[in-house]
Design a protein around this motif. Structure first.
Motif, PDB file in Angstrom:
ATOM      1  N   GLU A 341     130.190  19.569  47.053  1.00  0.00           N
ATOM      2  CA  GLU A 341     130.101  20.112  45.699  1.00  0.00           C
ATOM      3  C   GLU A 341     128.655  20.375  45.319  1.00  0.00           C
ATOM      4  O   GLU A 341     128.341  21.394  44.680  1.00  0.00           O
ATOM      5  CB  GLU A 341     130.760  19.147  44.696  1.00  0.00           C
ATOM      6  CG  GLU A 341     132.272  19.103  44.788  1.00  0.00           C
ATOM      7  CD  GLU A 341     132.911  20.465  44.580  1.00  0.00           C
ATOM      8  OE1 GLU A 341     132.499  21.180  43.632  1.00  0.00           O
ATOM      9  OE2 GLU A 341     133.801  20.829  45.356  1.00  0.00           O
ATOM     10  N   MET A 342     127.764  19.469  45.699  1.00  0.00           N
ATOM     11  CA  MET A 342     126.342  19.675  45.434  1.00  0.00           C
ATOM     12  C   MET A 342     125.839  20.897  46.198  1.00  0.00           C
ATOM     13  O   MET A 342     125.064  21.706  45.665  1.00  0.00           O
ATOM     14  CB  MET A 342     125.523  18.441  45.836  1.00  0.00           C
ATOM     15  CG  MET A 342     124.035  18.574  45.550  1.00  0.00           C
ATOM     16  SD  MET A 342     123.054  17.176  46.175  1.00  0.00           S
ATOM     17  CE  MET A 342     123.637  15.863  45.103  1.00  0.00           C
ATOM     18  N   LYS A 345     126.986  24.019  44.413  1.00  0.00           N
ATOM     19  CA  LYS A 345     126.306  24.199  43.137  1.00  0.00           C
ATOM     20  C   LYS A 345     124.871  24.663  43.344  1.00  0.00           C
ATOM     21  O   LYS A 345     124.400  25.601  42.684  1.00  0.00           O
ATOM     22  CB  LYS A 345     126.330  22.877  42.346  1.00  0.00           C
ATOM     23  CG  LYS A 345     125.722  22.985  40.965  1.00  0.00           C
ATOM     24  CD  LYS A 345     126.501  23.981  40.127  1.00  0.00           C
ATOM     25  CE  LYS A 345     125.784  24.276  38.820  1.00  0.00           C
ATOM     26  NZ  LYS A 345     126.384  25.418  38.105  1.00  0.00           N
ATOM     27  N   PHE A 662     120.294  23.544  37.856  1.00  0.00           N
ATOM     28  CA  PHE A 662     121.059  22.630  38.703  1.00  0.00           C
ATOM     29  C   PHE A 662     121.243  21.279  38.008  1.00  0.00           C
ATOM     30  O   PHE A 662     122.364  20.754  37.936  1.00  0.00           O
ATOM     31  CB  PHE A 662     120.358  22.437  40.048  1.00  0.00           C
ATOM     32  CG  PHE A 662     120.990  21.368  40.896  1.00  0.00           C
ATOM     33  CD1 PHE A 662     122.159  21.615  41.602  1.00  0.00           C
ATOM     34  CD2 PHE A 662     120.446  20.084  40.944  1.00  0.00           C
ATOM     35  CE1 PHE A 662     122.758  20.620  42.361  1.00  0.00           C
ATOM     36  CE2 PHE A 662     121.036  19.086  41.702  1.00  0.00           C
ATOM     37  CZ  PHE A 662     122.197  19.354  42.408  1.00  0.00           C
ATOM     38  N   TYR A 663     120.152  20.712  37.489  1.00  0.00           N
ATOM     39  CA  TYR A 663     120.237  19.405  36.826  1.00  0.00           C
ATOM     40  C   TYR A 663     121.128  19.462  35.583  1.00  0.00           C
ATOM     41  O   TYR A 663     121.855  18.507  35.271  1.00  0.00           O
ATOM     42  CB  TYR A 663     118.843  18.915  36.429  1.00  0.00           C
ATOM     43  CG  TYR A 663     118.030  18.361  37.581  1.00  0.00           C
ATOM     44  CD1 TYR A 663     118.461  17.254  38.294  1.00  0.00           C
ATOM     45  CD2 TYR A 663     116.819  18.945  37.946  1.00  0.00           C
ATOM     46  CE1 TYR A 663     117.714  16.727  39.343  1.00  0.00           C
ATOM     47  CE2 TYR A 663     116.059  18.432  38.994  1.00  0.00           C
ATOM     48  CZ  TYR A 663     116.520  17.336  39.689  1.00  0.00           C
ATOM     49  OH  TYR A 663     115.775  16.814  40.725  1.00  0.00           O
ATOM     50  N   ASN A 665     123.753  21.163  35.139  1.00  0.00           N
ATOM     51  CA  ASN A 665     125.172  21.287  35.485  1.00  0.00           C
ATOM     52  C   ASN A 665     125.632  20.286  36.532  1.00  0.00           C
ATOM     53  O   ASN A 665     126.750  20.377  37.030  1.00  0.00           O
ATOM     54  CB  ASN A 665     125.444  22.713  35.981  1.00  0.00           C
ATOM     55  CG  ASN A 665     125.208  23.747  34.901  1.00  0.00           C
ATOM     56  OD1 ASN A 665     125.886  23.775  33.895  1.00  0.00           O
ATOM     57  ND2 ASN A 665     124.195  24.591  35.111  1.00  0.00           N
ATOM     58  N   TRP A 666     124.770  19.342  36.870  1.00  0.00           N
ATOM     59  CA  TRP A 666     125.148  18.367  37.892  1.00  0.00           C
ATOM     60  C   TRP A 666     125.346  16.978  37.285  1.00  0.00           C
ATOM     61  O   TRP A 666     124.532  16.498  36.547  1.00  0.00           O
ATOM     62  CB  TRP A 666     124.098  18.309  38.993  1.00  0.00           C
ATOM     63  CG  TRP A 666     124.490  17.375  40.104  1.00  0.00           C
ATOM     64  CD1 TRP A 666     123.952  16.164  40.395  1.00  0.00           C
ATOM     65  CD2 TRP A 666     125.557  17.557  41.035  1.00  0.00           C
ATOM     66  NE1 TRP A 666     124.585  15.574  41.449  1.00  0.00           N
ATOM     67  CE2 TRP A 666     125.580  16.413  41.870  1.00  0.00           C
ATOM     68  CE3 TRP A 666     126.498  18.567  41.245  1.00  0.00           C
ATOM     69  CZ2 TRP A 666     126.518  16.270  42.895  1.00  0.00           C
ATOM     70  CZ3 TRP A 666     127.409  18.416  42.266  1.00  0.00           C
ATOM     71  CH2 TRP A 666     127.409  17.277  43.079  1.00  0.00           C
TER      72      TRP A 666
END
Length: 666
Positions: A341-342, A345, A662-663, A665-666
């Motif tokens: 998943e990472m 993303k 990224f941060y 939405n993670w």
């Protein structure tokens, strides 16, 4: 006249005596000679000198020798070991006309060991007025139960290739299905060939080549191309054109993450002639599929299944007898440290960019994500990529086939944290001592016309915190000069420069310079703030920052879940020095030039960098933008991102934006 008669009689008498004294061969001795030739596969000699006249009448020499050779070759017969039992008691063979012995025949084949016993008959025959023993040969000496008129066959049983999963057991490479598009000649309208070729991205001539193969019959399904199940609309369009008989589902390797993990997973394809020769004797055939790149290639030995093999005899009555069987052995499943998943993303955030990223767990060294953009779809390769698609990939100036996370780049100003760590540990850098720096340019007496330039002249009294916050080139150039070339080189070697990265995925080693030395003060100054000839891979860069925030211990990067974790380098910093740098890296984001990386609910810390790829003197070169960061609220991931060609986009500004999204939405 009397003397002549006496002389003739004398010679005749001697001849009788010599003949009478000549030792007659024994059958066991003859068989021993025959067996030795057999073990050496000298079939011509076996036939000519040792077979009975009846055998030679039944089996012609060419039939005998050719069949032996062909069967042994086709069945990959090796290590032939034929033996027999000699008589335990003395036998007067002069009185016997036939003899029988028990043969033990053993050999290795592609289906495993074949071992059995046979009776062999020898008969006494006269040849050129002399008697000798000859073997009555039978086909069962080649294989157990083989008789004249029988056929020998080989059947392969398929083995499943091992599958690849991420750390959460989500699939990365699996044995799935695909649509196979084909043509039944009797139902095919030749006028549709151009339309079909256009839909499948192939040439009309390719379709004609498939239809013109020697085995093709009017009612046969002729495979043309496979497409992923995800292309259902294309499959529907083709069935509307050709009918339902043009489509079937077949087994195929699937890569669920597609292009987002293509460089990491790789793909499988037909083995090349060169590779087949290289791997001769390891069970591959011209029809084998093999890992071509990425994890599929790296872990080929574990993933590949070993085909089963059956050697059988078909009797004239159609009865089938199994001679030897090796059961198929499925490949092993493997799990990577990757977070699928990472990976997806991070790739989505970088899509459209040219660059690379690595996310590494600083306490374990686990690679959580490895991204290379632009990319390609491995499903297309495994199903049969069209020539136009492949040509587009090869001609693309951004080189989507290049695995960027395994190559090296100039680290730019991200190097400054490493330089600071080296200086702190060497005792040549006092973090509280401020350097007086005025203006944007500075030069040392030894530099000649060369000047070090800083982007921001915010402070004139610059300590370590300020130098990191505003990425001060002059401060770090002077820091490098203060510690000296040898101390700097030794410190970088402690960080793993100039040695192989202990990572399962082959990664180019980082370098201090082209020749491993620093030959001038200008080169030392440049190298200390991340220019010069310093090169690092994104994996090593993320690992180095992991060492900085992990209290001076850099873990070796790992890719397999069951791989043993371990320390790559230690004692890079003391706990106090590590805490100091972590505090300063946080201020780079909270108060410094990376303020745009602030994310609500997180405490992002890190360091930016812009590396200029110099062209000819006086010309502005291409620039790469870097940002290495982590969340101090959850320091279980160091994220290093590099984007190429940012010279017109504010240097590392775009890289910071990618990391921020990224941060968020993670």
């Amino acid at each position: 006249m009397v003397k002549k008669i006496m002389l003739v009689c004398l010679f005749a008498t001697l001849s009788i005596i010599v003949a009478g004294c000549q030792k007659e061969a024994k059958p066991d001795e003859r068989l021993e000679e025959y067996v030795e030739l057999w073990n050496q596969e000298k079939f011509d000699d076996m036939f000519k000198s040792y077979l009975s006249s009846e055998t030679k009448a039944t089996f012609k020499e060419e039939e005998f020798t050719t069949r032996y050779k062909k069967i042994y070759q086709d069945l990959e017969i090796k290590n032939i070991n034929v033996s027999f039992k000699k008589p335990e008691k003395e036998v007067d063979w002069e009185k016997e006309t036939n003899a029988e012995f028990s043969l033990t025949i053993a050999m290795d084949s592609l289906a495993g060991e074949i071992k059995y016993e046979e009776k062999v008959q020898l008969i006494k025959e006269e040849d050129n007025d002399q008697q000798n023993w000859y073997i009555e040969w039978q086909p069962s000496f080649i294989l157990p139960g083989l008789e004249k008129g029988d056929k020998v066959g080989i059947k392969s049983t398929e083995a499943k290739r091992g599958e690849i999963y991420d750390r959460n057991q989500q699939p990365l490479a699996i044995n799935g299905e695909a649509f196979e598009i084909g043509v039944v000649p009797k139902d095919f309208n030749e006028g549709d060939v151009d339309k079909l070729a256009s839909l499948l991205g192939i040439t009309p001539s390719f379709i004609q080549e498939q239809l013109n193969q020697s085995w093709v019959q009017p009612d046969h399904f002729v495979p043309i191309r496979k497409i992923p199940l995800s292309q259902e609309s294309l499959a529907l369009e083709i069935t509307e054109l050709l009918g339902e008989s043009s489509l079937r589902r077949v087994e195929a390797r699937e890569y669920p993450l597609g292009e987002s993990a293509a460089h990491l997973t790789g793909y499988i394809g037909n083995i090349s002639a060169e590779k087949l020769e290289e791997l001769q004797g390891e069970g591959y055939t011209a029809q084998s599929l093999i890992g071509i790149r990425g994890a599929e290639q790296l872990f080929e030995e574990q993933l590949r299944g070993i085909e089963g093999q059956v050697i059988f005899i078909t009797k004239e009555s159609e009865e089938v007898i199994t001679v030897a069987e090796k059961v198929a052995q499925d490949g092993e499943n493997i799990s990577l440290t990757l977070d699928g998943e990472m990976q997806k993303k991070l790739f989505e955030e970088m899509k459209g960019e040219v660059g690379t990223a690595a996310a590494i767990h600083p306490q374990t060294g686990e690679a959580l994500s490895l991204v290379s953009t632009p990319s390609f779809d491995p499903n297309k390769f495994v199903l049969g990529i069209s020539s136009s698609d492949y040509e587009n990939l090869q001609s693309n100036p951004d080189n989507p086939l290049l695995t960027r996370f395994s190559t090296t780049y100039s680290p730019g100003s991200t190097m400054k944290a490493v330089t600071a760590a080296v200086g702190l540990m060497a005792g040549t850098l006092d973090p509280d001592q401020a350097l007086e720096i005025h203006g944007k340019e500075w030069s040392d007496e030894a530099f000649g016309n060369y000047k070090v330039v800083r982007v921001y002249a915010t402070d004139s009294s610059v300590d370590l915190e300020s130098a990191l916050k505003y990425s001060d080139n002059i401060y770090f150039a002077r820091t490098g000069l203060d510690m000296g070339a040898q101390t700097f080189i030794d410190g970088l070697k402690n960080f793993g420069f100039g040695e192989e990265v202990p990572f399962t995925y082959p990664t180019k080693q980082s370098q201090i310079s082209n020749d491993g030395t620093i030959s001038s003060d200008v080169q030392l100054a440049d190298s200390a703030f991340g220019q010069g000839e310093i090169l690092m891979s994104i994996v090593h860069l993320a690992s180095a920052y992991g060492g900085i925030i992990n209290d001076g211990t850099m873990m070796k990067p790992v890719l397999l879940q069951d791989e043993e974790q371990g320390v790559w380098k230690e004692n890079l910093l003391t706990k106090e020095q590590s805490d100091l740098l972590k505090e300063n890296l946080r201020k780079v984001v909270s108060d410094g030039i990376a303020n745009n990386a602030e994310v609500e609910g997180k405490e992002i810390a890190g360091k930016t960098g812009t590396a200029e790829i110099k062209l000819q003197q006086g010309e502005k070169g291409k620039e790469n933008g870097l940002f290495v960061s982590y969340d101090q609220n959850d320091p279980t991931m160091v994220l290093a991102i590099l984007l190429e060609g940012v010279e017109d986009r504010g240097g590392s500004t775009g890289t910071i934006e990618v990391a921020k999204r990224f941060y968020q939405n993670w």
